[in-house]
Design an enzyme around this catalytic site. Sequence first.
Site, PDB file in Angstrom:
ATOM      1  N   ASP A 120       0.814  -1.219   0.000  1.00  0.00           N
ATOM      2  CA  ASP A 120       0.000   0.000   0.000  1.00  0.00           C
ATOM      3  C   ASP A 120       0.847   1.268   0.000  1.00  0.00           C
ATOM      4  O   ASP A 120       0.424   2.310   0.496  1.00  0.00           O
ATOM      5  CB  ASP A 120      -0.963   0.038   1.210  1.00  0.00           C
ATOM      6  CG  ASP A 120      -1.772  -1.238   1.322  1.00  0.00           C
ATOM      7  OD1 ASP A 120      -2.343  -1.632   0.301  1.00  0.00           O
ATOM      8  OD2 ASP A 120      -1.802  -1.834   2.411  1.00  0.00           O
ATOM      9  N   HIS A 153      -4.481  -1.866  -6.297  1.00  0.00           N
ATOM     10  CA  HIS A 153      -3.814  -0.662  -6.765  1.00  0.00           C
ATOM     11  C   HIS A 153      -4.857   0.378  -7.137  1.00  0.00           C
ATOM     12  O   HIS A 153      -5.693   0.132  -7.998  1.00  0.00           O
ATOM     13  CB  HIS A 153      -2.910  -0.984  -7.957  1.00  0.00           C
ATOM     14  CG  HIS A 153      -1.723  -1.826  -7.580  1.00  0.00           C
ATOM     15  ND1 HIS A 153      -0.973  -2.537  -8.485  1.00  0.00           N
ATOM     16  CD2 HIS A 153      -1.161  -2.051  -6.376  1.00  0.00           C
ATOM     17  CE1 HIS A 153      -0.005  -3.164  -7.834  1.00  0.00           C
ATOM     18  NE2 HIS A 153      -0.102  -2.894  -6.559  1.00  0.00           N
ATOM     19  N   GLN A 190       2.331  -6.377  -3.282  1.00  0.00           N
ATOM     20  CA  GLN A 190       2.796  -6.477  -1.895  1.00  0.00           C
ATOM     21  C   GLN A 190       4.159  -5.770  -1.765  1.00  0.00           C
ATOM     22  O   GLN A 190       4.380  -4.807  -2.468  1.00  0.00           O
ATOM     23  CB  GLN A 190       2.841  -7.929  -1.399  1.00  0.00           C
ATOM     24  CG  GLN A 190       1.457  -8.542  -1.253  1.00  0.00           C
ATOM     25  CD  GLN A 190       0.959  -9.168  -2.537  1.00  0.00           C
ATOM     26  OE1 GLN A 190       1.676  -9.898  -3.192  1.00  0.00           O
ATOM     27  NE2 GLN A 190      -0.267  -8.888  -2.914  1.00  0.00           N
TER      28      GLN A 190
HETATM   29  P1  IMP Z   1      -2.387 -12.909   1.795  1.00  0.00           P
HETATM   30  O1  IMP Z   1      -1.461 -12.390   0.757  1.00  0.00           O
HETATM   31  O2  IMP Z   1      -3.841 -12.686   1.461  1.00  0.00           O
HETATM   32  O3  IMP Z   1      -2.102 -14.316   2.191  1.00  0.00           O
HETATM   33  O4  IMP Z   1      -2.163 -12.045   3.124  1.00  0.00           O
HETATM   34  C1  IMP Z   1      -0.944 -12.123   3.851  1.00  0.00           C
HETATM   35  C2  IMP Z   1      -0.555 -10.779   4.444  1.00  0.00           C
HETATM   36  O5  IMP Z   1      -0.194  -9.891   3.385  1.00  0.00           O
HETATM   37  C3  IMP Z   1      -1.683 -10.067   5.191  1.00  0.00           C
HETATM   38  O6  IMP Z   1      -1.106  -9.337   6.278  1.00  0.00           O
HETATM   39  C4  IMP Z   1      -2.251  -9.106   4.169  1.00  0.00           C
HETATM   40  O7  IMP Z   1      -2.876  -8.004   4.782  1.00  0.00           O
HETATM   41  C5  IMP Z   1      -0.989  -8.710   3.431  1.00  0.00           C
HETATM   42  N1  IMP Z   1      -1.230  -8.276   2.049  1.00  0.00           N
HETATM   43  C6  IMP Z   1      -1.479  -9.056   0.980  1.00  0.00           C
HETATM   44  N2  IMP Z   1      -1.622  -8.317  -0.124  1.00  0.00           N
HETATM   45  C7  IMP Z   1      -1.462  -7.046   0.244  1.00  0.00           C
HETATM   46  C8  IMP Z   1      -1.458  -5.805  -0.461  1.00  0.00           C
HETATM   47  O8  IMP Z   1      -1.634  -5.720  -1.683  1.00  0.00           O
HETATM   48  N3  IMP Z   1      -1.238  -4.689   0.283  1.00  0.00           N
HETATM   49  C9  IMP Z   1      -1.003  -4.743   1.622  1.00  0.00           C
HETATM   50  N4  IMP Z   1      -0.978  -5.879   2.311  1.00  0.00           N
HETATM   51  C10 IMP Z   1      -1.204  -7.018   1.635  1.00  0.00           C
END
Ligand code: IMP
Length: 429
Positions: free
Chosen positions: A13, A41, A222
Amino acid sequence: MNKVVVIGAQWGDEGKGRIVDLLAERADLVARFNGGHNAGHTLVVNGQTWKLALLPCGLLRGKKGVIGNGVVVDPQALLAEIDRVAAQGLAVTPDTLAIADNATLLLPSHVALDAAQEALRAQPVGTTGRGIGPAFEDRAGRRAIRLAELADPAMLRLRLAEALAYHNALLTAQGYPAFDLEAVLAGLLELAPRLLPFIQPAWQLLNEADEAGRRILFEGAQAMLLDVEHGTYPFVTSSGTGPAQAASGTGLGGAARGQVLGVCKAYATRVGEGPFPTELLGAAGDALRQRGGEYGTNTGRPRRCGWLDAALLRKSVRVGGITQLALTKLDVLDGMEELRICTGYRVDGAPRADYPAAMAERGRVEPVYETLPGWRESTRGARSLDALPEAARAYIRRIEQLAGAPVALISTSAERDDVIQLRDPWAER
Ligand code: IMP
């Protein structure tokens, strides 16, 4: 330089979308290489807001988009996104988007498993609930179905039966309902005709474009501190997030030799659970959340907010091979009396430069801060360094020193063109 990799330098983010959008203007292709529709995004173009999750942001600049093999693709989410942007006036066609035939298919059962796994964890990760982790697990476990299989219903059935046998064993053991093979298969076969025209050996397309000297922008999802290996494990995502992943997640090995632009917010945020040494709790955190509009693009979850952690930023620079930084949301700090930057830690009172890997030690970490003067003036919409107050320039210089990388771009509002450009990532080696 014909390859630039844009990655997040914190916990996601950071505003990568708008930086990608800016650089995409002079790119020929824009490729995604990790994650899935957990990414969110947000871009504002001429007052119109676009929210993208799987589609590369470069499509908004009319560039060819590539979804690389390192991405897990939920076909329903992808087609819904294509329909959504079409309603906003952007047509995504097989001429404008290529999807790797060796990318992993994300199934409805992965979403159920994501929730089931979170329920079993003593310390939940706070995932986005999109099934991302279980889909990557299947890839490592050799159970994944790759997009190429959508072309062959008999093979698809075979692969799906194998995957569902495994998923259903896990789900039913926890008391969740099993997925019906025929129903899931029918759902995939219904979507397949729309998806197949996009699917191709994307690694070849990218290598040929590279050999022809075309400019390729790699759009990370990410961020380094969510990297499955180098992030704040286990509170991380399940894919790599750095430039090495840009290479392996597209099949263009030379990606990792490109310019690496790390995007960093002027403060810090995090969604989901996990370590955040500089988190501001209570009123101070709420105030920063309000000023920065810090709510998740996809999930709407309020983001945790805090001071910039330069010690972790330096780690991202080193682990991610970041050659330049892009600083975003500087204007959110306007009017703050003073600003703090974390320069290291103390564990049980002893100084420590790096954030510990051992989870028990993390509970005893205290950040060490340096305090800098804030500024009263508005930096919103500034387009040159001269337009910034001296205190803001000093803050930026200090970030560069502590992070060990120069700031190339500074964004000063959500508008596409409100950017101070100090260096050109395309121009330099
Ligand atoms: P997952 O990717 O859904 O398994 O989530 C794992 C961790 O990554 C969590 O803490 C989510 O909040 C974080 N996360 C996944 N994608 C994003 C993103 O695009 N922006 C911010 N945090 C993310």
